[in-house]
Motif scaffolding. Structure first.
Motif, PDB file in Angstrom:
ATOM      1  N   LEU A 141      -7.152  -1.139  -7.514  1.00 39.11           N
ATOM      2  CA  LEU A 141      -8.163  -1.183  -6.450  1.00 39.11           C
ATOM      3  C   LEU A 141      -8.356  -2.606  -5.938  1.00 39.11           C
ATOM      4  O   LEU A 141      -8.569  -2.810  -4.728  1.00 39.11           O
ATOM      5  N   LEU A 156       0.828  -1.207   0.000  1.00 41.41           N
ATOM      6  CA  LEU A 156       0.000   0.000   0.000  1.00 41.41           C
ATOM      7  C   LEU A 156       0.860   1.255   0.000  1.00 41.41           C
ATOM      8  O   LEU A 156       0.522   2.256  -0.653  1.00 41.41           O
ATOM      9  N   GLN A 189       2.082   1.775  -3.498  1.00 42.08           N
ATOM     10  CA  GLN A 189       1.002   2.276  -4.349  1.00 42.08           C
ATOM     11  C   GLN A 189       0.743   3.757  -4.103  1.00 42.08           C
ATOM     12  O   GLN A 189       0.410   4.498  -5.031  1.00 42.08           O
ATOM     13  N   ARG A 190       0.907   4.182  -2.867  1.00 44.02           N
ATOM     14  CA  ARG A 190       0.740   5.603  -2.550  1.00 44.02           C
ATOM     15  C   ARG A 190       1.774   6.458  -3.279  1.00 44.02           C
ATOM     16  O   ARG A 190       1.511   7.623  -3.608  1.00 44.02           O
ATOM     17  N   GLY A 224      -5.424  -4.548   2.089  1.00 43.16           N
ATOM     18  CA  GLY A 224      -6.198  -4.141   3.260  1.00 43.16           C
ATOM     19  C   GLY A 224      -6.745  -5.337   4.019  1.00 43.16           C
ATOM     20  O   GLY A 224      -6.806  -5.333   5.264  1.00 43.16           O
ATOM     21  N   SER A 248      -6.485   5.516 -10.739  1.00 42.16           N
ATOM     22  CA  SER A 248      -6.782   4.258 -10.035  1.00 42.16           C
ATOM     23  C   SER A 248      -7.582   3.343 -10.951  1.00 42.16           C
ATOM     24  O   SER A 248      -8.785   3.535 -11.142  1.00 42.16           O
ATOM     25  N   ARG A 259      -5.506  -3.131  -3.623  1.00 38.62           N
ATOM     26  CA  ARG A 259      -5.698  -2.409  -2.353  1.00 38.62           C
ATOM     27  C   ARG A 259      -6.644  -3.180  -1.432  1.00 38.62           C
ATOM     28  O   ARG A 259      -6.431  -3.249  -0.220  1.00 38.62           O
ATOM     29  N   CYS A 260      -7.683  -3.750  -2.014  1.00 39.19           N
ATOM     30  CA  CYS A 260      -8.598  -4.572  -1.215  1.00 39.19           C
ATOM     31  C   CYS A 260      -7.859  -5.766  -0.624  1.00 39.19           C
ATOM     32  O   CYS A 260      -8.027  -6.092   0.555  1.00 39.19           O
TER      33      CYS A 260
END
Length: 430
Positions: A280, A264, A267-268, A287, A275, A283-284
């Motif tokens: 995404l 993450l 990716q930032r 997370g 995006s 990211r899921c």
């Protein structure tokens, strides 16, 4: 584009695509079983329905997609020469498919099918491990991706052996410590095989496709090494060494969360701020890895919650649907257009090949991604409110079916593009 890709070693597109085409539909079957059995099938991780669904996702959806990715990734990105990939895929694909369908049927209604199920799955995994493992072992390439793959492939073999022993124990009524063996089997399958392979592939494709900085070398090398060390300690459950086992589990979740946090953070810092669905989905997944660690801390701190029969279901959905189905979906949406575009270069030369976004357009990808997120949230909610189990199963089947349809449309578009401008120089076929 990554400078170390070896496109001349790429297998025919039919090799990975036969696996990719199949994977989502096993997710559809898993969702339909959830909807069919309803709340009773979701009561604990040990119900026949839960075991069937779990293996349709792990030995079905995940293994089909990962097998296809390995057969493509090892020659192109790892520099490993896979012997006769078309022949290997002709064994692994049907063997794994028939095996997982028999295994699901064995859990649901027919224990006599355990032995034939394991025979088919064993054939598929043995063929994959031998072909890919030999290629990885002999490659001169180095780096954290190679290290991760050299850990993940033997971990798949360990998972398969433990699974075969469990199936024999269930089918023949052996007096083995089946609960402890199941925990170790799951740990090696999700942590040693699934997560280590995901990490190894991510080291390569996240910077390449998502335009992020590379993973820090210390993190990249540490994640697979720590996970295999923790899994070795966890395996002592078989010897009934119970002291501190929960903290060993917590350490594994911490390493997984560390990998998720590192991804993450990269990716930032990506160069391209748009995006897309792949970003995404990832990211899921990352997370969900962090949420697994946070939830495990809560379950350890509050034993009344951790002792609930549905607590493992919460962790299982986070891991299987939140992490792996999400990450694999994102990978499919990026890998299929990319390798297809590369293949079309030969058919269209000297004219430019169609844009990658024409192979699987972004709009259906994004809509399917939203359906997946809704299904994931519904499955998590169904753990707390069992009345949601049936609609959650339908939603999950729908989202996987949509993924499968998008994959099929992408493959159909490739055939259409090739027919539009056929050239003798094209290297591979569908």
């Amino acid at each position: 584009m990554h400078p170390n890709l070896s496109f001349e070693q790429a297998p025919p597109l039919s090799v990975p695509f036969r696996h990719f085409r199949t994977a989502p539909w096993l997710g559809v079957l898993a969702g339909l079983i959830i909807a069919w059995t309803g709340p009773d099938g979701f009561e604990s991780r040990w119900t026949s329905a839960t075991l069937a669904v779990t293996h349709l996702l792990t030995a079905g959806f995940m293994l089909q997609a990962m097998a296809g990715a390995l057969l493509q990734f090892v020659p192109v990105a790892a520099g490993g020469n896979v012997w006769r990939p078309r022949f290997i895929a002709a064994i692994t694909h049907p063997a794994l498919l028939v095996g997982v369908l028999l295994l699901a049927a064995a859990f649901l209604a027919a224990p006599s099918l355990f032995r034939p199920a394991i025979a088919f799955i064993g054939l598929g995994i043995a063929t994959l491990v031998a072909a890919v493992g030999w290629a990885i072992l002999r490659t001169p390439a180095e780096g954290p991706t190679i290290v991760a793959m050299r850990i993940a492939v033997p971990a798949l073999a360990v998972t398969a052996v433990l699974g075969a022993l469990l199936a024999e124990g269930l089918g023949a009524g052996r007096g083995w410590p089946l609960l402890e063996m199941a925990d170790v089997h799951a740990a090696w399958g999700l942590g040693g095989w699934g997560l280590v392979l995901l990490a190894g592939v991510s080291y390569y494709v996240v910077p390449m496709f998502q335009l992020t900085p590379p993973y820090p070398k210390r993190v990249a090398y540490a994640v697979p090494a720590l996970l295999v060390a923790i899994l070795t300690l966890w395996s002592f459950r078989l010897a009934q060494v119970q002291d501190g086992i929960q903290f060993v589990m917590l350490a594994g979740y911490l390493v997984a969360a560390g990998f998720g946090g590192a991804t993450l953070n990269l990716q930032r810092r990506r160069r391209r701020k748009v995006s897309d669905p792949t970003l995404l989905f990832f990211r899921c997944a990352m997370g969900s890895l962090i949420a697994l660690f946070g939830t495990s801390v809560v379950f350890l701190a509050v034993p009344t919650l951790g002792g609930e029969p549905r607590a493992p279901m919460w962790l299982g959905i986070l891991a299987l649907v939140g992490v792996f189905v999400s990450a694999i979906s994102g990978m499919l949406y990026k890998i299929i257009p990319f390798i297809s575009w590369l293949n079309l270069q030969g058919a269209y030369a000297p004219a430019p090949a169609p844009n990658m976004r024409e192979i699987i357009p972004e709009k259906p990808m994004r809509r399917q991604m939203h359906a997946h997120f809704v299904a994931f949230a519904a499955l998590m909610a169904a753990v707390v409110w069992p009345a949601l189990t049936r609609p959650a199963g339908v939603l999950f089947a729908f989202s996987c079916g949509w993924l499968g349809w998008n994959v099929l449309c992408g493959i159909r578009n490739i055939s259409r593009f090739r027919a539009r401008r056929p050239q003798a120089g094209a290297r591979s076929s569908l």
